[in-house]
Design a protein around this motif. Structure first.
Motif, PDB file in Angstrom:
ATOM      1  N   LEU A  98       0.859  -1.182   0.000  1.00 18.07           N
ATOM      2  CA  LEU A  98       0.000   0.000   0.000  1.00 18.07           C
ATOM      3  C   LEU A  98       0.890   1.225   0.000  1.00 18.07           C
ATOM      4  O   LEU A  98       1.545   1.529   1.002  1.00 18.07           O
ATOM      5  CB  LEU A  98      -0.926   0.001   1.223  1.00 18.07           C
ATOM      6  CG  LEU A  98      -1.783   1.266   1.406  1.00 18.07           C
ATOM      7  CD1 LEU A  98      -2.714   1.465   0.214  1.00 18.07           C
ATOM      8  CD2 LEU A  98      -2.580   1.201   2.697  1.00 18.07           C
ATOM      9  N   ASN A  99       0.948   1.900  -1.122  1.00 17.75           N
ATOM     10  CA  ASN A  99       1.720   3.137  -1.227  1.00 17.75           C
ATOM     11  C   ASN A  99       0.773   4.295  -0.934  1.00 17.75           C
ATOM     12  O   ASN A  99       0.048   4.767  -1.799  1.00 17.75           O
ATOM     13  CB  ASN A  99       2.332   3.254  -2.628  1.00 17.75           C
ATOM     14  CG  ASN A  99       3.313   4.412  -2.740  1.00 17.75           C
ATOM     15  OD1 ASN A  99       3.700   4.993  -1.731  1.00 17.75           O
ATOM     16  ND2 ASN A  99       3.712   4.747  -3.952  1.00 17.75           N
ATOM     17  N   GLY A 100       0.770   4.723   0.314  1.00 23.15           N
ATOM     18  CA  GLY A 100      -0.176   5.746   0.747  1.00 23.15           C
ATOM     19  C   GLY A 100       0.051   7.079   0.066  1.00 23.15           C
ATOM     20  O   GLY A 100       1.184   7.446  -0.276  1.00 23.15           O
ATOM     21  N   GLN A 101      -1.022   7.818  -0.123  1.00 18.67           N
ATOM     22  CA  GLN A 101      -0.919   9.136  -0.722  1.00 18.67           C
ATOM     23  C   GLN A 101      -0.342  10.129   0.289  1.00 18.67           C
ATOM     24  O   GLN A 101      -0.375   9.907   1.498  1.00 18.67           O
ATOM     25  CB  GLN A 101      -2.289   9.607  -1.187  1.00 18.67           C
ATOM     26  CG  GLN A 101      -3.313   9.753  -0.064  1.00 18.67           C
ATOM     27  CD  GLN A 101      -4.647  10.239  -0.563  1.00 18.67           C
ATOM     28  OE1 GLN A 101      -4.775  10.649  -1.701  1.00 18.67           O
ATOM     29  NE2 GLN A 101      -5.649  10.186   0.283  1.00 18.67           N
ATOM     30  N   ILE A 115       3.179  14.042   4.732  1.00 17.17           N
ATOM     31  CA  ILE A 115       3.671  12.738   5.165  1.00 17.17           C
ATOM     32  C   ILE A 115       2.962  11.644   4.379  1.00 17.17           C
ATOM     33  O   ILE A 115       1.795  11.779   4.013  1.00 17.17           O
ATOM     34  CB  ILE A 115       3.463  12.554   6.691  1.00 17.17           C
ATOM     35  CG1 ILE A 115       4.139  11.282   7.180  1.00 17.17           C
ATOM     36  CG2 ILE A 115       1.985  12.573   7.048  1.00 17.17           C
ATOM     37  CD1 ILE A 115       4.154  11.150   8.687  1.00 17.17           C
ATOM     38  N   ALA A 116       3.691  10.582   4.097  1.00 20.79           N
ATOM     39  CA  ALA A 116       3.129   9.409   3.412  1.00 20.79           C
ATOM     40  C   ALA A 116       3.879   8.177   3.902  1.00 20.79           C
ATOM     41  O   ALA A 116       5.019   8.269   4.383  1.00 20.79           O
ATOM     42  CB  ALA A 116       3.246   9.545   1.894  1.00 20.79           C
ATOM     43  N   ALA A 117       3.244   7.026   3.780  1.00 21.39           N
ATOM     44  CA  ALA A 117       3.829   5.783   4.277  1.00 21.39           C
ATOM     45  C   ALA A 117       3.615   4.657   3.274  1.00 21.39           C
ATOM     46  O   ALA A 117       2.653   4.660   2.510  1.00 21.39           O
ATOM     47  CB  ALA A 117       3.222   5.393   5.629  1.00 21.39           C
ATOM     48  N   VAL A 118       4.546   3.702   3.287  1.00 17.66           N
ATOM     49  CA  VAL A 118       4.427   2.471   2.513  1.00 17.66           C
ATOM     50  C   VAL A 118       4.191   1.329   3.491  1.00 17.66           C
ATOM     51  O   VAL A 118       4.952   1.162   4.453  1.00 17.66           O
ATOM     52  CB  VAL A 118       5.692   2.209   1.677  1.00 17.66           C
ATOM     53  CG1 VAL A 118       5.621   0.830   1.023  1.00 17.66           C
ATOM     54  CG2 VAL A 118       5.861   3.277   0.618  1.00 17.66           C
ATOM     55  N   ILE A 119       3.125   0.561   3.262  1.00 17.24           N
ATOM     56  CA  ILE A 119       2.710  -0.483   4.192  1.00 17.24           C
ATOM     57  C   ILE A 119       2.626  -1.811   3.450  1.00 17.24           C
ATOM     58  O   ILE A 119       2.041  -1.893   2.364  1.00 17.24           O
ATOM     59  CB  ILE A 119       1.347  -0.141   4.825  1.00 17.24           C
ATOM     60  CG1 ILE A 119       1.442   1.187   5.587  1.00 17.24           C
ATOM     61  CG2 ILE A 119       0.875  -1.256   5.747  1.00 17.24           C
ATOM     62  CD1 ILE A 119       0.100   1.772   5.954  1.00 17.24           C
ATOM     63  N   VAL A 120       3.248  -2.836   4.018  1.00 12.80           N
ATOM     64  CA  VAL A 120       3.189  -4.189   3.476  1.00 12.80           C
ATOM     65  C   VAL A 120       2.298  -5.017   4.402  1.00 12.80           C
ATOM     66  O   VAL A 120       2.563  -5.115   5.604  1.00 12.80           O
ATOM     67  CB  VAL A 120       4.588  -4.820   3.383  1.00 12.80           C
ATOM     68  CG1 VAL A 120       4.504  -6.219   2.772  1.00 12.80           C
ATOM     69  CG2 VAL A 120       5.521  -3.931   2.560  1.00 12.80           C
ATOM     70  N   TRP A 121       1.233  -5.607   3.836  1.00 16.13           N
ATOM     71  CA  TRP A 121       0.275  -6.341   4.651  1.00 16.13           C
ATOM     72  C   TRP A 121      -0.235  -7.569   3.915  1.00 16.13           C
ATOM     73  O   TRP A 121      -0.079  -7.681   2.693  1.00 16.13           O
ATOM     74  CB  TRP A 121      -0.916  -5.451   5.028  1.00 16.13           C
ATOM     75  CG  TRP A 121      -1.715  -4.952   3.849  1.00 16.13           C
ATOM     76  CD1 TRP A 121      -1.437  -3.852   3.088  1.00 16.13           C
ATOM     77  CD2 TRP A 121      -2.877  -5.560   3.279  1.00 16.13           C
ATOM     78  NE1 TRP A 121      -2.364  -3.729   2.088  1.00 16.13           N
ATOM     79  CE2 TRP A 121      -3.272  -4.761   2.183  1.00 16.13           C
ATOM     80  CE3 TRP A 121      -3.631  -6.683   3.601  1.00 16.13           C
ATOM     81  CZ2 TRP A 121      -4.376  -5.058   1.400  1.00 16.13           C
ATOM     82  CZ3 TRP A 121      -4.744  -6.991   2.820  1.00 16.13           C
ATOM     83  CH2 TRP A 121      -5.102  -6.177   1.743  1.00 16.13           C
ATOM     84  N   GLN A 122      -0.819  -8.488   4.681  1.00 12.08           N
ATOM     85  CA  GLN A 122      -1.426  -9.672   4.085  1.00 12.08           C
ATOM     86  C   GLN A 122      -2.569 -10.151   4.982  1.00 12.08           C
ATOM     87  O   GLN A 122      -2.638  -9.803   6.165  1.00 12.08           O
ATOM     88  CB  GLN A 122      -0.403 -10.790   3.893  1.00 12.08           C
ATOM     89  CG  GLN A 122       0.165 -11.340   5.179  1.00 12.08           C
ATOM     90  CD  GLN A 122       1.172 -12.450   4.931  1.00 12.08           C
ATOM     91  OE1 GLN A 122       1.859 -12.862   5.837  1.00 12.08           O
ATOM     92  NE2 GLN A 122       1.282 -12.921   3.709  1.00 12.08           N
ATOM     93  N   VAL A 123      -3.434 -10.951   4.403  1.00  4.27           N
ATOM     94  CA  VAL A 123      -4.575 -11.496   5.139  1.00  4.27           C
ATOM     95  C   VAL A 123      -4.088 -12.637   6.023  1.00  4.27           C
ATOM     96  O   VAL A 123      -3.454 -13.590   5.542  1.00  4.27           O
ATOM     97  CB  VAL A 123      -5.667 -11.983   4.181  1.00  4.27           C
ATOM     98  CG1 VAL A 123      -6.799 -12.649   4.952  1.00  4.27           C
ATOM     99  CG2 VAL A 123      -6.206 -10.822   3.356  1.00  4.27           C
ATOM    100  N   LYS A 124      -4.376 -12.543   7.318  1.00  5.07           N
ATOM    101  CA  LYS A 124      -3.997 -13.580   8.272  1.00  5.07           C
ATOM    102  C   LYS A 124      -5.182 -14.479   8.608  1.00  5.07           C
ATOM    103  O   LYS A 124      -5.023 -15.687   8.759  1.00  5.07           O
ATOM    104  CB  LYS A 124      -3.450 -12.926   9.545  1.00  5.07           C
ATOM    105  CG  LYS A 124      -3.054 -13.899  10.636  1.00  5.07           C
ATOM    106  CD  LYS A 124      -2.472 -13.160  11.832  1.00  5.07           C
ATOM    107  CE  LYS A 124      -3.515 -12.249  12.463  1.00  5.07           C
ATOM    108  NZ  LYS A 124      -3.016 -11.597  13.702  1.00  5.07           N
ATOM    109  N   ASP A 125      -6.362 -13.901   8.735  1.00  3.53           N
ATOM    110  CA  ASP A 125      -7.577 -14.648   9.080  1.00  3.53           C
ATOM    111  C   ASP A 125      -8.615 -14.364   8.002  1.00  3.53           C
ATOM    112  O   ASP A 125      -9.181 -13.266   7.936  1.00  3.53           O
ATOM    113  CB  ASP A 125      -8.089 -14.219  10.453  1.00  3.53           C
ATOM    114  CG  ASP A 125      -9.184 -15.122  10.982  1.00  3.53           C
ATOM    115  OD1 ASP A 125     -10.137 -15.400  10.226  1.00  3.53           O
ATOM    116  OD2 ASP A 125      -9.108 -15.540  12.153  1.00  3.53           O
TER     117      ASP A 125
END
Length: 285
Positions: A98-101, A115-125
């Protein structure tokens, strides 16, 4: 709240072979004009067997619901057969970026920043992702933006604005990223999402104050450099006077010492190279 239940579905190859066999028998029945038997076999094939065949690709899953009831999740990749009346929803288990705006917010002292952030995520449940929130992709985007805004409001941009701050957005990159990751995991746990990494990708003053803050930073850097130069120059002058006194090179009264200190400080602290002036008279003229 639904929790994930991983199930092992039977292999789909046997069901596929059964489909081929029933299809051949149905064709023979139609050829032999046994239309009722042929139609019955076709109904079995296309209603009870074929709809139950599913293919699960690597790092994907199938969430199964039967008449509105969650029955389980197939996570193992392969070719399977499940209850043909279940609704099958594909949920990816791959990692998402997720490359945040860029967000315009105020830091803890009120300065507008970007400010902006890059987030790496995945489905766990998978069950929580499908049933606990309306749209888990949209939920991740909104909650990530809220977490970044909250983080920016909690700390100053730099120590220039708040010298007593223990952590700043600019100076404490590792600590800030760790806090952002923890907050995101707390916010996204409801949707069964696990945050693998969160980093600040963009951080700057807002355009309307960027020039003023740059001048302020430059002034602070110049003052710090001047302070260091003066401290070094004073030490060198002190060392020179001590060496002349120890070696009895010359005896200087207070007025001469003051003149010498003044000249040395001008030479050592000046921004430009000095031009020496040769005195051909006495020290007093």
């Amino acid at each position: 709240m639904n929790t994930e239940k991983v199930i092992t579905a039977p292999s789909g190859y046997l069901a596929f072979v059964l489909v081929l066999v029933l299809s051949a028998i149905a064709a023979f029945c139609f050829w032999a004009e046994q239309y009722v038997a042929g139609a019955f076999l076709c109904i079995i094939n296309f209603v009870l067997i074929l709809p139950g065949l599913v293919i699960v690709n690597p790092n994907e899953s199938k969430v199964l619901t039967l008449f509105g009831r969650y029955t389980g999740t197939v996570k193992k990749d392969g070719f399977f057969w499940v209850n043909p009346f279940t609704v099958k929803r594909k949920v990816s288990l791959r990692a998402f970026n997720l490359n945040g705006q860029q967000l315009k917010v105020n830091d803890s002292v009120g300065n507008p920043i970007e400010i902006a952030a890059v987030i790496v995520w995945q489905v766990k449940d998978t069950a929580k992702a499908v049933f606990s929130v309306e749209n888990y992709l949209q939920y991740v985007n909104i909650q990530s933006e809220a977490a970044v805004r909250h983080l920016a409001n909690s700390f100053p941009y730099d120590h220039i604005e708040d010298e007593t701050a223990g952590i700043t957005l600019r100076g404490g990159a590792l600590e800030v990223s760790h806090m952002l990751e923890n907050e995101l995991n707390e916010r996204l746990d409801r949707a069964g999402i696990e945050v693998l990494e969160a980093r600040i990708s963009h951080l700057a003053y807002a355009p309307e104050i960027a020039q003023a803050m740059l001048q302020r930073q430059q002034a602070s850097a110049i003052i710090a450099a001047r302070r260091l130069i003066v401290e070094g120059a004073v030490g060198m002058v002190e060392m020179a006077l001590n060496k002349m006194r120890e070696k009895n090179i010359i005896e200087l009264d207070e007025e001469r010492k003051a003149a010498m200190v003044s000249n040395l400080l001008v030479v050592l602290c000046g921004e430009r190279a000095v031009s020496p002036v040769v005195n051909t008279g006495t020290l007093y003229h």
